[in-house]
Motif scaffolding. Structure first.
Motif: not given
Length: 371
Positions: A270-295
């Protein structure tokens, strides 16, 4: 710019850079709430129509959900109000819910899920992912989607009628709620179709409550003639009928897609669509890191269920929903279950480093694939 938003929508800080964000209870929104708002952000509990917005200056409406039956899109278009939603935002979360629900029912019944056939009704973003995952589990997948069939869309499966799919061992529903046209979905599963399924089949509904005739289902289950049912959605939400809840195998408060990632995806889309509606470039989101290991090793379906439940336990939601019916205002308690829902991570947030029997490698690859 004044931005009125459902308080249950995460990630609203994205919008804070563009104006004043005013969080409001989604069910309490009314014309006075949006009287001086420029932007309205909702989830599925708010009815967005002329009654709500006719006298407001709102020009952009965003719904951080996949469904749109709560929004009068035609009226928005006629009054030149922009609209955006988030199709597919919680597809992974719903697929994980359906997989766990199926394994729980099969465990109770002493059946192997991989030996069963499953009919997927609705082949949009969610339905297609569910179909792919169930096929990866080894199930025989059949599909139904009349609108896509009419358009000649290739979804990877032969599209059949809903009546043809009633002989599948499992039926899982992923359709929007519609009231008109030859493919209307309200009470898609009416008394006759539910009776045709019988007591030896499984029904999972994670889309919209009124797609299943709840009174008919309760009546059939009371008589021992209805399918073993898992309901995440209810026809009269936020009211949940106690008689039906007591008779389904598992139930939950409309949270199948309520993962952290699903909600974040909805807000982001929705935020990306909002930015497009306003005619601005949406900043890129941060990539998530792994929560841990499942064995944990996966040698059978019981192991697979155990692995899924390291992240989420459907029985816990069922217990909380049952307890909520003891509250004086059970409808308000239903909303609180959703508002205060525990953080639930999707499986791909972990690294899995166990070993697996060959038949389970495809579904594990799907569960832990990034993105």
């Amino acid at each position: 710019m004044k931005i009125v938003a459902d308080a249950n929508m995460p990630g609203l800080e994205l919008f804070a850079a563009h104006g004043q964000v005013v969080p409001v209870d989604g069910r309490q929104m009314n014309p006075s709430t949006v009287a001086d708002a420029d932007v309205l952000l909702v989830r599925s509990v708010t009815r967005v129509n002329a009654e709500l917005l006719a006298d407001s200056p709102v020009r952009f409406v965003g719904s951080a959900t996949i469904g749109t039956d709560h929004v009068d899109q035609q009226w928005l278009q006629e009054t030149q109000r922009a609209f955006a939603h988030a199709p597919g935002c919680n597809a992974r979360a719903v697929a994980e819910y359906v997989l766990q629900a199926l394994l729980l029912v099969c465990q109770k019944q002493g059946r192997a899920a991989s030996s069963l056939s499953i009919g997927v009704v609705g082949m949009g973003n969610v339905g297609r992912r569910v179909a792919q995952w169930m096929q990866a589990l080894g199930m025989t997948v059949r599909a139904c989607d009349p609108p896509l069939a009419e358009q000649g869309v290739d979804v990877g499966y032969r599209l059949e009628s809903i009546d043809a799919l009633l002989d599948c061992d499992v039926l899982t529903l992923h359709v929007p709620l519609t009231d008109t046209g030859p493919a209307a979905t309200r009470h898609l599963l009416h008394h006759e179709r539910l009776a045709a399924m019988g007591a030896n089949r499984i029904l999972i509904n994670t889309c919209r409550g009124p797609v299943v005739d709840n009174r008919a289902l309760e009546s059939l289950l009371r008589e021992g003639k209805g399918p073993a049912s898992v309901l995440d959605v209810w026809e009269e939400e936020p009211h949940v009928p106690g008689d039906l809840l007591d008779r389904v195998m598992w139930g939950s408060p409309h949270i199948a897609g309520y993962s952290v990632q699903g909600k974040e995806n909805g807000t982001r889309m929705v935020y990306d669509a909002f930015c497009k509606w306003r005619g601005i470039v949406a900043p890129e989101g941060q990539k998530a890191t792994a929560l841990g290991v499942l064995a944990q090793d996966v040698q059978d379906e019981r192991d697979l269920l155990s692995l899924l439940q390291t992240a989420y336990r459907l029985p816990d939601d069922y217990s909380r929903l049952q307890e909520s019916l003891n509250e004086e205002n059970s409808a308000a308690a239903f909303d609180q279950l959703r508002k205060r829902y525990p953080l639930r991570q999707e499986m791909h947030r972990w690294l899995w480093q166990g070993s697996a029997a060959v038949p389970f490698r495809p579904i594990l690859d799907a569960l832990f694939a990034p993105g």
